[in-house]
Design a protein around this motif. Structure first.
Motif, PDB file in Angstrom:
ATOM      1  N   ARG A 112     -11.452  -2.616  -2.568  1.00 39.57           N
ATOM      2  CA  ARG A 112     -10.084  -2.821  -2.007  1.00 39.57           C
ATOM      3  C   ARG A 112      -9.630  -3.279  -0.563  1.00 39.57           C
ATOM      4  O   ARG A 112     -10.399  -2.488   0.532  1.00 39.57           O
ATOM      5  N   SER A 132       0.455  -1.216   0.065  1.00 42.84           N
ATOM      6  CA  SER A 132       0.128  -0.207   0.280  1.00 42.84           C
ATOM      7  C   SER A 132       0.876   1.035   0.152  1.00 42.84           C
ATOM      8  O   SER A 132       0.446   2.596  -0.191  1.00 42.84           O
ATOM      9  N   ASN A 153      -2.389  -3.332  -9.005  1.00 36.60           N
ATOM     10  CA  ASN A 153      -1.772  -3.569  -7.178  1.00 36.60           C
ATOM     11  C   ASN A 153      -0.488  -3.721  -7.110  1.00 36.60           C
ATOM     12  O   ASN A 153      -0.039  -3.880  -6.207  1.00 36.60           O
ATOM     13  N   MET A 210      -7.722  -6.988  -6.208  1.00 35.07           N
ATOM     14  CA  MET A 210      -7.513  -5.263  -6.854  1.00 35.07           C
ATOM     15  C   MET A 210      -8.929  -5.077  -7.887  1.00 35.07           C
ATOM     16  O   MET A 210      -8.712  -4.181  -8.605  1.00 35.07           O
TER      17      MET A 210
END
Length: 980
Positions: free
Chosen positions: A389, A24, A553, A382
């Motif tokens: 998410r 992330s 992602n 994703m």
């Protein structure tokens, strides 16, 4: 920034490309380096230490907790340090550089019936250096344990720039190491002293030793199990500490790893469950039977496979709509015994009312397809969009297997308390589940929820004496919560370990000790600005262009090499540069558009990254998140053209329909001129057409000219055929038989009319009345050149006429896959809202020639057997067809025509429309061809029939191998005895 060797890359594009991984987090580095040798790693370490810069090693960048992001120097070891130095089959060992991909090693090892056991979901792109850093485990960890158990020794560069090799040491060798007057000697002295003083506290506070996958903090508990700290323990080996240290202690430059023998027999059992609790209770039962793997997949991931083109075909084993499934594999030497064991387990689970159905699978190809579905799990998440998410902050916890049912219930109570949904999947066999709550990081309240939940989950893990990280590492996401799991008294010891090895704190700081807050440097946060730009496509499935930019992602499936199969991403396979991967391009899209909005259409960085994109469409299916880079490229190039204009070469290829009629008047003259060296030189300078290519020759007679003359014939078979600009020119009952609209693209008309003639004769022979519309283009060339507004004009002209045919139930059949599939793909997003119903109707009635032929021949096969005299055909599929519909239609249609077929395992041909003809792309085009296609065709017998539905593919095969490739229509027309 200046340096000695090697070079540092400080340009904005490279730094952006290496700002993210699969986590992330996003952190822009100051520089990126690509070392080729240990000497260059030493230079990089020395430079970083002198300049006070952090150094983060990176392989494939698939880390989920932010380990491969850093604000100093990012060192990519994958591009150059990727050699298998040696495989010793007798000793069952391999010596590898850190950039060797796990599957690449196993392909080589398989020649000796050996393999490197740890089997992560990312094995077709993850690298041994990264597996060491994370102590990776994977699907078969109950059988093969972790990477740590398979690493024999590691060659490293230490933080002062010195080299050291860590391996098992006898007591005498350990004593000698401790006498060294070097950083290596200091490490041995201080580490052994720390362990002697604190071993009891370490063993009391670390995760339960029954948990195979325990990577929380540094592996001090593993060192305590060794001699001299445990009597009779295994030899002291600091390589075990480096496994799972996330590149915070030393830089790996090579490793000697253990290989194991392959089991010849495999059986898979897939029980279905109505609850996750039932699946966990079944896991306890399954583990007692000695399986090789037990993997959980929940309904969220299973439902996501429904909308994924690549994974739809892998759902064959599913029965109904289960809440979850377990994928249980048994390995051994006797398949009958394995089947009996699997059946006994199935019976036991049914007797306990844990499952009502279970699929038993023995076919190796089908077993592999089930694992493909499982491995796609991360990327599929994703594809759920921004509302679904699941950031990676608690997804890697592990507890003892008997504790799993109660642990899952306790975890669910945390979710309920926070009104959060969660994905449950992964490695149930060893007590590790990837539990991924749905969190929207763009909202401040959701970030606070994530932090609160992270603390509560860490407390829960502690109560079970579990591990916060099973294999994905602590990293940015979990390091702030290590103290909760191991206890306050362990933190000084962990910080001391870091100080011993890396007193300057240059190696990947903050990933295990002294972390930043988990919410800092997030890729998505309340500060993130989704792009608001004018677009030509409607982006209906994704809901918006902004959502399309957020699909990637970072899982990096696009970084697989050609040997791993598939097509995505052909330019990356050839260059192995991050900017040429779908992930790299997607990251640049998101970063630039979120930062610069409409201005990003002028970005030279993005234009450069898209230059080698072949618009092959493979990412639309092979990427688990279905990133459609071809469409994103077309959208960007339209904006680029509006600011920069359209080059002559782009106009030449994008608007060929305006030029071809003129060249077609004097085809022999046109062909002669195009082969003259002087003309080729002019074309290269003016249009960018590489002079090493011969442009496709114009046929002496275009198809439409032949067809117009032929339609006047009195032959009764031909009375029903007509060229029609609209339906009014064709009588309702003329000729009899089903009416079929045959679209003749401009390339077939002018270059390969024999293909269209074969298609006409095939359709007539099978009783069809043919309608030939009075237009040749559907917008594919314009889209490939980013001339989207031009393509929209083509759509506006064609859609009403096509809709008229579709409304009457007439099949619309195309000979060129990329052309006809444009109706089923781009038209649905390029059309306006008021055109959508018509576009959907046209899409539903559109077929490639092979699809329609299969339908026709399947219906006829019930009454008429296929022609005799079987001959084998080798099929190379077109990229767009492989991505959107697969190769099955071509294969089955040819089989129904009486051919034996073999689908070549080839990726992209490398031509991709005009791409391979362009001077700046010629070399890459041929390199792509050499990856799989050219070697595959060269290996065939001289008399072998090669079938390639794509115009570009056939010409690339001719140019690269000198062999004729046939369109399916030609081969099928021949089999019904009507020739060309």
């Amino acid at each position: 920034m200046t340096s000695t060797a090697p070079d540092f890359f400080t340009d904005e594009q490279t730094r952006r490309l290496y700002a993210t991984d699969a986590s992330s987090y996003e952190e822009l580095p100051k520089a990126v380096a690509f070392p080729e040798t240990t000497r260059e790693v030493i230079d990089i370490v020395t430079y970083a230490r002198r300049q006070g810069l952090s150094l983060t090693a990176r392989g494939a960048g698939t880390s989920l907790a932010g380990q491969t992001t850093g604000g100093g120097i990012v060192m990519d070891i994958g591009r150059n340090m990727n050699r298998i130095i040696n495989i010793d089959a007798q000793k069952q060992e391999a010596l590898v550089q850190p950039g060797v991909i796990r599957d690449t090693l196993n392909r080589e090892a398989s020649r000796h019936n050996l393999l490197f056991g740890p089997d992560t979901a990312t094995t077709n792109r993850c690298m041994l250096g990264g597996m060491i850093g994370n102590n990776s485990c994977g699907l078969f960890s109950i059988k093969h344990k972790t990477t740590r158990e398979h690493v024999l020794e590691i060659e490293t560069v230490l933080s002062d720039g010195s080299k050291a090799v860590f391996k098992p040491l006898s007591q005498t060798e350990l004593a000698a190491k401790m006498e060294l007057d070097s950083l290596e000697g200091q490490i041995y002295r201080e580490m052994t002293g720390l362990l002697r003083e604190h071993s009891d506290r370490i063993l009391a506070n670390y995760p339960h030793p029954e948990i195979i996958r325990r990577n929380t903090g540094y592996a001090l508990d593993r060192l305590c199990e060794m001699a001299p700290f445990t009597e009779g323990g295994r030899p002291f080996n600091l390589a075990e500490l480096l496994c799972g240290s996330e590149g915070t202690l030393a830089m790996t430059t090579s490793a000697k790893v253990k290989l194991v023998s392959e089991d010849p027999a495999h059986v898979m059992l897939v029980p279905h469950f109505s609850s996750i609790r039932a699946a966990m209770e079944a896991t306890v039962e399954a583990v007692e039977t000695g399986p090789a793997a037990v993997e959980l997949v929940d309904d969220i991931i299973l439902n996501a496979t429904k909308g994924n083109i690549e994974q739809q075909k892998n759902r064959f084993f599913l029965q109904g709509e289960p809440k979850g499934i377990l994928i249980i594999q048994f390995d051994g030497k006797n398949i009958s015994r394995l089947k009996a064991k699997a059946q006994r387990l199935a019976d036991k689970l049914q007797k306990r009312n844990l499952t009502s159905s279970a699929a038993l699978i023995t076919d190796p190809e089908k077993i592999d397809r089930v694992w493909q579905l499982r491995k796609a799990g991360l990327g599929l998440l994703m594809g759920l969009g921004s509302k679904g998410r699941t950031p990676t902050f608690c997804e890697d916890t592990a507890v003892r297997v008997p504790d799993l049912p109660d642990y899952v219930d306790d975890f669910q109570r945390i979710l309920d308390r926070h009104n959060a949904n969660c994905v449950f999947y992964a490695h149930a066999s060893v007590g590790e589940l990837h539990l991924r709550p749905v969190i929207n990081l763009k909202e401040k309240d959701e970030i606070q929820k994530m932090k609160t939940m992270a603390g509560e989950i860490a407390d829960l893990v502690r109560s079970y004496r579990g591990s916060l990280s099973g294999e994905h590492g602590d990293g940015r996401a979990r390091a702030p919560y290590i103290e909760k799991v191991l206890g306050t008294e362990m933190m000084p010891l962990l910080r001391r370990v870091k100080q011993i090895w890396d007193p300057g704190n240059i190696f990947n700081p903050g990933k295990i000790v002294n972390p930043k807050p988990m919410e800092q440097d997030l890729r998505y946060s309340p500060a993130y600005q989704p792009p608001e730009v004018d677009t030509q496509f409607n982006w209906r499935k994704e809901e918006s262009f902004a959502d399309a930019l957020e699909l990637c992602n970072g899982a990096g499936v696009c970084r697989k090499l050609a040997d791993s199969g598939g097509t995505m991403c052909p330019s990356y396979m050839a260059t192995r540069e991050e900017k040429d991967s779908t992930r790299g391009r997607a990251n640049l899209f998101r970063q630039l558009f979120s930062g610069r909005q409409q201005e990003a259409f002028r970005s030279g960085e993005l234009r450069d990254a898209l230059d080698l994109c072949l618009s092959c469409k493979a990412c639309k299916s092979e990427c688990p998140a279905n990133v459609d880079m071809a469409r994103m490229k077309a959208e960007f190039m339209q904006g680029w053209h509006e600011d920069k204009g359209i080059s002559p070469g782009e106009r030449f290829f994008g608007q060929a329909a305006r030029i071809y009629p003129l060249a077609g008047i004097w085809p022999r003259l046109s062909n002669w001129m195009m082969r003259q060296p002087a003309v080729k030189e002019v074309l290269q300078q003016w249009l960018g057409i590489d002079k090493r290519r011969d442009l496709p020759a114009f046929a002496p007679q275009p198809f439409m000219e032949w067809y117009q003359k032929r339609s006047k014939s009195s032959d009764p078979r031909r009375r029903g055929s007509a060229q029609a600009n609209d339906l009014q020119s064709l009588p309702e009952t003329a000729g009899g038989g089903q009416k079929v609209v045959l679209l003749i693209d401009i390339f077939t008309n002018y270059h390969d009319p024999e293909i269209a003639r074969a298609a006409v004769r095939f359709l007539e022979a099978t009783g069809h009345q043919i309608i030939i519309p009075g237009f040749h283009e559907l917008g594919r060339p314009q889209l490939s050149k980013g001339m989207v507004k031009h393509a929209k004009k083509v759509l506006d002209q064609n859609l009403p006429r096509l809709a008229t045919y579709a409304n009457r139930g007439f099949p619309i059949v195309g000979l060129e896959p990329s052309e006809i599939l444009t109706l089923r793909d781009e038209y649905l997003d390029l059309c306006d809202d008021e055109q959508l119903t018509s576009a959907e109707m046209v899409a539903a009635q559109s077929f490639t020639f092979e699809e329609f032929a299969r339908k026709v021949l399947s219906a006829a096969s019930n009454n008429t057997p296929p022609p005799s005299g079987t001959r084998k055909v080798y099929i190379h599929g077109h990229c767009h067809a492989k991505a959107l519909i697969g190769n099955s239609a071509t294969r089955q249609a040819l089989q129904l025509s009486g051919y034996e077929t073999d689908v070549l395992q080839t990726g992209c041909c490398g031509m991709a429309g005009s791409f391979g003809y362009e001077k700046d792309h010629y070399e890459v085009s041929m390199d792509i061809g050499e990856l799989t296609l050219f070697p595959a065709v060269r290996s065939l017998p001289d008399e072998a029939l090669v079938c390639a539905p794509g115009f570009s593919c056939r010409h690339q095969i001719s140019d690269g191998v000198g062999k004729r490739a046939w369109h399916p229509a030609e081969l099928m027309a021949e089999r019904v005895g009507i020739g060309n």
